[in-house]
Write an enzyme that holds these catalytic residues in place. Structure first.
Site: not given
Ligand code: UFG
Length: 333
Positions: A33-34, A52, A76-77, A93, A118, A142, A290
């Site tokens: 792990d870096n 790394d 990964a990032n 990365n 993912t 990503y 998104g």
């Molecule tokens: N949300 C909020 N408020 C916040 C944060 C999140 O309302 O402060 C909502 C988001 O809009 C989403 C839900 O909570 O509807 C879940 O959000 P997260 O950010 O926890 O997770 P995501 O579904 O966006 O992300 C996950 C993974 C990512 C991956 C993605 C694929 O964590 O790594 O799904 O769409 F890329």
């Protein structure tokens, strides 16, 4: 006989739980792990080598020193927003780092890899729940980098008999049921830890991103899967490669198959933290760019082919484990 497993990214959230599970089931774990987003204190279940994937000399030395039975690659990032503003970092990365890892694995004839993929590889859902046949059209860099590695692994299976399993996570969450490990992201972007931080006083409030989605309560629906259930799928996948029950380039979606809305998550968290007399201030905000309305996995293939069964599949248990960890971090326990 013990298997020797390299966990790349083993000081991170998922990697650290994976290391614990493997170390506790008769494997020898080496962690690379870096520490760019991982933490030394989370890497407690294996020898930690700080380095790394860009460092090809270090990789060569590592594979000269150890004879690995398999590799699990979490490094990964993974911030969707950052991947759009700094794609170079993500291609460098996530792609070039992985190519270095694959090169050294091939040179040393280590041909079993579990790759952390993912739901973001699917993009905007065309139907729900999302199975493995769903088209993959990522809408952020990503997701694109993860899909590119999936394709690379298919080519490596065809050309070099390289065996891999890509596991596409939906929403990883929860924490070690024994309270030793948990999420420490900085910045934190994920819903459950953010709500818990609002409960513990680490942040003032949580903002719900959009209440006008075409769902029952207007908030987005996601498939929340406990970190230990994710890890048990990796362990089964690794076993199936090492014991040669499976070969080639395999892909599985990992989720509970049940969706919960942001509001439902908030309700569960508020009920759990109320037991400690904590409250969560909730604000309503605009939609986040998104975010699809609904993202739910069809994980039947993993269940049938790997014999995987999620056991922490109720949201309250997930939240309780994550809350126990948050309380420890903030000295509330
Ligand atoms: N949300 C909020 N408020 C916040 C944060 C999140 O309302 O402060 C909502 C988001 O809009 C989403 C839900 O909570 O509807 C879940 O959000 P997260 O950010 O926890 O997770 P995501 O579904 O966006 O992300 C996950 C993974 C990512 C991956 C993605 C694929 O964590 O790594 O799904 O769409 F890329």
């Amino acid at each position: 006989m013990k298997n020797k497993i390299l966990i790349v990214g083993g000081a991170g959230y998922i990697g650290s739980h994976m290391a614990k599970m493997l170390a506790n089931t008769n494997n020898e774990v080496i962690i690379l792990d870096n520490l760019s987003t991982g933490f030394r204190h989370l890497a407690k279940y294996g020898e930690l080598i700080v380095g790394d994937l860009a460092d090809t000399h270090l990789l060569e030395n590592l594979f000269n020193t150890h004879s690995f039975d398999g590799v699990i690659h979490f490094a990964a990032n993974s911030l969707v927003g950052e991947s759009m503003t700094n794609p170079a970092k993500y291609y460098r990365n996530n792609i070039s780092g992985t190519l270095n890892l694959l090169d050294v694995m091939l040179r040393h004839k280590v041909k079993n890899l579990i790759f952390s993929s993912t739901a973001a590889t699917f993009g905007e859902p065309e139907y729900s729940p999302i199975d493995e046949n769903h088209p993959q059209k990522p809408i952020n860099t990503y997701g694109t980098t993860k899909l590119m590695v999936e394709k690379i692994l298919q080519d490596y299976a065809d050309a070099y008999d390289f065996n891999s399993v890509c596991l596409r996570y939906f929403n990883a969450c929860g924490a070690d049921p024994e309270g030793e490990l948990g999420e420490c992201h900085d910045p934190e972007t994920h819903l459950i830890p953010l709500i818990l931080q609002a409960a513990s006083g680490k942040r003032e409030a949580i903002t719900v991103f959009g209440r006008d989605y075409p769902t029952d309560d207007g908030t987005c629906i996601r498939d929340y899967i406990h970190i230990n259930d994710l890890c048990s799928a990796h362990a089964l996948a690794l076993d199936s490669l090492i014991n040669q029950q499976k070969s080639g380039a395999l892909r599985y979606n990992l989720g509970n198959g049940a969706g919960f809305s942001v509001q439902q998550v908030l309700d569960v968290v508020q009920a759990v933290v109320a037991e400690d007399n904590c409250t969560v201030q909730v604000l309503s905000g605009e939609r986040r760019a998104g975010d699809p309305a609904v993202l739910v996995a069809d994980a039947q293939k993993a269940q049938k082919e790997l014999g995987w069964q999620p056991i922490f599949n109720d949201l309250e248990t997930i939240v309780r484990h994550a809350w126990a960890w948050e309380k420890q971090l903030r000295n509330l326990a």
